[in-house]
Motif scaffolding. Structure first.
Motif, PDB file in Angstrom:
ATOM      1  N   TRP A  71       0.834  -1.203   0.000  1.00 26.66           N
ATOM      2  CA  TRP A  71       0.000   0.000   0.000  1.00 26.66           C
ATOM      3  C   TRP A  71       0.871   1.256   0.000  1.00 26.66           C
ATOM      4  O   TRP A  71       0.611   2.205  -0.734  1.00 26.66           O
ATOM      5  N   LYS A  72       1.903   1.269   0.830  1.00 25.72           N
ATOM      6  CA  LYS A  72       2.771   2.439   0.955  1.00 25.72           C
ATOM      7  C   LYS A  72       3.497   2.769  -0.347  1.00 25.72           C
ATOM      8  O   LYS A  72       3.825   3.921  -0.601  1.00 25.72           O
ATOM      9  N   SER A  73       3.720   1.760  -1.170  1.00 24.16           N
ATOM     10  CA  SER A  73       4.478   1.975  -2.402  1.00 24.16           C
ATOM     11  C   SER A  73       3.645   2.603  -3.525  1.00 24.16           C
ATOM     12  O   SER A  73       4.182   3.010  -4.549  1.00 24.16           O
ATOM     13  N   LYS A  74       2.336   2.711  -3.336  1.00 24.85           N
ATOM     14  CA  LYS A  74       1.448   3.235  -4.376  1.00 24.85           C
ATOM     15  C   LYS A  74       1.283   4.741  -4.236  1.00 24.85           C
ATOM     16  O   LYS A  74       1.317   5.283  -3.132  1.00 24.85           O
ATOM     17  N   SER A  75       1.042   5.407  -5.368  1.00 29.62           N
ATOM     18  CA  SER A  75       0.739   6.840  -5.334  1.00 29.62           C
ATOM     19  C   SER A  75      -0.678   7.043  -4.799  1.00 29.62           C
ATOM     20  O   SER A  75      -1.499   6.126  -4.836  1.00 29.62           O
ATOM     21  N   ASN A  76      -0.957   8.246  -4.324  1.00 31.19           N
ATOM     22  CA  ASN A  76      -2.301   8.534  -3.826  1.00 31.19           C
ATOM     23  C   ASN A  76      -3.342   8.380  -4.929  1.00 31.19           C
ATOM     24  O   ASN A  76      -4.458   7.942  -4.673  1.00 31.19           O
ATOM     25  N   GLU A  77      -2.981   8.738  -6.153  1.00 33.62           N
ATOM     26  CA  GLU A  77      -3.925   8.593  -7.268  1.00 33.62           C
ATOM     27  C   GLU A  77      -4.228   7.117  -7.522  1.00 33.62           C
ATOM     28  O   GLU A  77      -5.378   6.739  -7.764  1.00 33.62           O
ATOM     29  N   THR A  78      -3.215   6.269  -7.457  1.00 29.79           N
ATOM     30  CA  THR A  78      -3.413   4.830  -7.647  1.00 29.79           C
ATOM     31  C   THR A  78      -4.299   4.270  -6.543  1.00 29.79           C
ATOM     32  O   THR A  78      -5.211   3.475  -6.804  1.00 29.79           O
ATOM     33  N   LYS A  79      -4.058   4.706  -5.307  1.00 33.81           N
ATOM     34  CA  LYS A  79      -4.884   4.264  -4.186  1.00 33.81           C
ATOM     35  C   LYS A  79      -6.336   4.700  -4.389  1.00 33.81           C
ATOM     36  O   LYS A  79      -7.262   3.928  -4.159  1.00 33.81           O
ATOM     37  N   ARG A  80      -6.510   5.940  -4.799  1.00 33.03           N
ATOM     38  CA  ARG A  80      -7.855   6.480  -5.024  1.00 33.03           C
ATOM     39  C   ARG A  80      -8.591   5.657  -6.077  1.00 33.03           C
ATOM     40  O   ARG A  80      -9.749   5.261  -5.891  1.00 33.03           O
ATOM     41  N   LEU A 153     -19.507  -7.264   5.336  1.00 28.04           N
ATOM     42  CA  LEU A 153     -18.146  -7.560   5.789  1.00 28.04           C
ATOM     43  C   LEU A 153     -17.123  -6.865   4.885  1.00 28.04           C
ATOM     44  O   LEU A 153     -16.192  -6.219   5.368  1.00 28.04           O
ATOM     45  N   THR A 154     -17.321  -6.968   3.594  1.00 30.95           N
ATOM     46  CA  THR A 154     -16.389  -6.358   2.640  1.00 30.95           C
ATOM     47  C   THR A 154     -16.384  -4.837   2.787  1.00 30.95           C
ATOM     48  O   THR A 154     -15.327  -4.207   2.780  1.00 30.95           O
ATOM     49  N   TYR A 155     -17.559  -4.242   2.940  1.00 29.64           N
ATOM     50  CA  TYR A 155     -17.640  -2.793   3.111  1.00 29.64           C
ATOM     51  C   TYR A 155     -16.904  -2.355   4.383  1.00 29.64           C
ATOM     52  O   TYR A 155     -16.113  -1.421   4.366  1.00 29.64           O
ATOM     53  N   ARG A 156     -17.146  -3.060   5.500  1.00 27.75           N
ATOM     54  CA  ARG A 156     -16.460  -2.708   6.747  1.00 27.75           C
ATOM     55  C   ARG A 156     -14.952  -2.822   6.585  1.00 27.75           C
ATOM     56  O   ARG A 156     -14.195  -1.944   7.003  1.00 27.75           O
ATOM     57  N   GLN A 157     -14.486  -3.895   5.950  1.00 26.36           N
ATOM     58  CA  GLN A 157     -13.046  -4.085   5.755  1.00 26.36           C
ATOM     59  C   GLN A 157     -12.461  -2.977   4.878  1.00 26.36           C
ATOM     60  O   GLN A 157     -11.350  -2.508   5.131  1.00 26.36           O
ATOM     61  N   LEU A 158     -13.201  -2.551   3.872  1.00 29.27           N
ATOM     62  CA  LEU A 158     -12.732  -1.482   2.994  1.00 29.27           C
ATOM     63  C   LEU A 158     -12.612  -0.169   3.763  1.00 29.27           C
ATOM     64  O   LEU A 158     -11.606   0.533   3.660  1.00 29.27           O
ATOM     65  N   VAL A 159     -13.642   0.169   4.539  1.00 23.95           N
ATOM     66  CA  VAL A 159     -13.622   1.431   5.293  1.00 23.95           C
ATOM     67  C   VAL A 159     -12.535   1.390   6.366  1.00 23.95           C
ATOM     68  O   VAL A 159     -11.787   2.347   6.532  1.00 23.95           O
ATOM     69  N   GLN A 160     -12.422   0.266   7.060  1.00 23.71           N
ATOM     70  CA  GLN A 160     -11.442   0.117   8.127  1.00 23.71           C
ATOM     71  C   GLN A 160     -10.020   0.047   7.592  1.00 23.71           C
ATOM     72  O   GLN A 160      -9.089   0.432   8.298  1.00 23.71           O
ATOM     73  N   GLY A 161      -9.859  -0.432   6.379  1.00 26.33           N
ATOM     74  CA  GLY A 161      -8.528  -0.644   5.820  1.00 26.33           C
ATOM     75  C   GLY A 161      -8.124   0.427   4.833  1.00 26.33           C
ATOM     76  O   GLY A 161      -7.617   1.488   5.202  1.00 26.33           O
ATOM     77  N   LYS A 162      -8.350   0.144   3.566  1.00 24.51           N
ATOM     78  CA  LYS A 162      -7.871   1.030   2.503  1.00 24.51           C
ATOM     79  C   LYS A 162      -8.328   2.469   2.659  1.00 24.51           C
ATOM     80  O   LYS A 162      -7.530   3.395   2.515  1.00 24.51           O
ATOM     81  N   LEU A 163      -9.603   2.680   2.944  1.00 25.94           N
ATOM     82  CA  LEU A 163     -10.127   4.045   3.028  1.00 25.94           C
ATOM     83  C   LEU A 163      -9.488   4.806   4.193  1.00 25.94           C
ATOM     84  O   LEU A 163      -9.073   5.948   4.041  1.00 25.94           O
ATOM     85  N   ARG A 164      -9.394   4.161   5.342  1.00 22.09           N
ATOM     86  CA  ARG A 164      -8.780   4.814   6.511  1.00 22.09           C
ATOM     87  C   ARG A 164      -7.316   5.155   6.240  1.00 22.09           C
ATOM     88  O   ARG A 164      -6.865   6.268   6.523  1.00 22.09           O
ATOM     89  N   PHE A 165      -6.555   4.214   5.677  1.00 22.01           N
ATOM     90  CA  PHE A 165      -5.151   4.477   5.388  1.00 22.01           C
ATOM     91  C   PHE A 165      -4.983   5.515   4.284  1.00 22.01           C
ATOM     92  O   PHE A 165      -4.052   6.320   4.304  1.00 22.01           O
ATOM     93  N   PHE A 166      -5.901   5.511   3.318  1.00 22.44           N
ATOM     94  CA  PHE A 166      -5.858   6.520   2.257  1.00 22.44           C
ATOM     95  C   PHE A 166      -6.039   7.914   2.851  1.00 22.44           C
ATOM     96  O   PHE A 166      -5.304   8.840   2.543  1.00 22.44           O
ATOM     97  N   PHE A 167      -7.034   8.071   3.725  1.00 21.81           N
ATOM     98  CA  PHE A 167      -7.254   9.366   4.364  1.00 21.81           C
ATOM     99  C   PHE A 167      -6.067   9.747   5.247  1.00 21.81           C
ATOM    100  O   PHE A 167      -5.697  10.909   5.326  1.00 21.81           O
ATOM    101  N   TYR A 168      -5.453   8.775   5.886  1.00 25.75           N
ATOM    102  CA  TYR A 168      -4.263   9.036   6.704  1.00 25.75           C
ATOM    103  C   TYR A 168      -3.132   9.564   5.815  1.00 25.75           C
ATOM    104  O   TYR A 168      -2.455  10.536   6.165  1.00 25.75           O
ATOM    105  N   ASP A 169      -2.947   8.929   4.655  1.00 29.48           N
ATOM    106  CA  ASP A 169      -1.911   9.377   3.719  1.00 29.48           C
ATOM    107  C   ASP A 169      -2.206  10.776   3.189  1.00 29.48           C
ATOM    108  O   ASP A 169      -1.305  11.608   3.068  1.00 29.48           O
ATOM    109  N   LEU A 170      -3.467  11.044   2.879  1.00 30.91           N
ATOM    110  CA  LEU A 170      -3.833  12.369   2.402  1.00 30.91           C
ATOM    111  C   LEU A 170      -3.625  13.431   3.482  1.00 30.91           C
ATOM    112  O   LEU A 170      -3.232  14.569   3.184  1.00 30.91           O
TER     113      LEU A 170
END
Length: 176
Positions: A71-80, A153-170
């Protein structure tokens, strides 16, 4: 919907003129925590509904797990873009499942999940770091599920994972 509308409104009220950015949502960590709690609550409430039917046509859900190093190796645009693809599948799965649920409890939770996921989807479409027009071209890793609870379950995992870390990176970039 009040929660979905709140998300979109909080975003739109804090858009910078030079470049759209979800400043308040990103900079106020309490908001993403609120959405994580709401995702957990929806998942818990749908589990308490009467027996939900299996989906006759399986829902296609994104595989939202990731390694932090990757995850850390990706650009913010790629994450988005990756999160947009995940959300597109979730919105489609929730919309498709709504037609199979007659139970008021399950239908209410699916409707709420649809609104929340769609609000995040619309929000993330409003900003981009790349010049010019973009199109959502996804080839996400996915799985088929016949259990409605898998969508939650998938929605919770997405919000708890990728979305939270994306907002942290932003936040590192936008909240100085």
């Amino acid at each position: 919907s009040p929660p979905g509308l709140l998300l979109l409104t909080s975003f739109l009220l804090h858009v910078k003129e030079d470049r759209a950015s979800p400043t308040r949502l990103v900079c106020d960590n309490r908001l993403i925590q609120k959405y994580i709690v709401e995702a957990k609550d929806m998942e818990k409430r749908v589990g308490q509904c009467q027996a939900l039917p299996a989906l006759s046509c399986p829902a296609v859900l994104p595989l939202v797990d990731f390694t932090f190093q990757q995850w850390k190796s990706k650009s913010n645009e790629t994450k988005r873009r990756e999160i947009l693809c995940d959300l597109a599948l979730l919105v489609g799965a929730a919309a498709g499942a709504q037609g199979h649920v007659n139970d008021k409890c399950g239908a209410k939770q699916l409707s709420q999940l649809y609104r929340h996921a769609n609000s995040f989807f619309l929000l993330l479409q409003t900003f981009s770091w790349e010049a010019g027009h973009w199109e959502l071209s996804c080839s996400p890793h996915s799985m088929e599920q016949t259990h409605i609870t898998s969508i939650f379950l998938t929605y919770r995992q997405l919000v708890q994972g990728k979305l939270r870390f994306f907002f942290y990176d932003l936040a590192k970039v936008l909240c100085r």
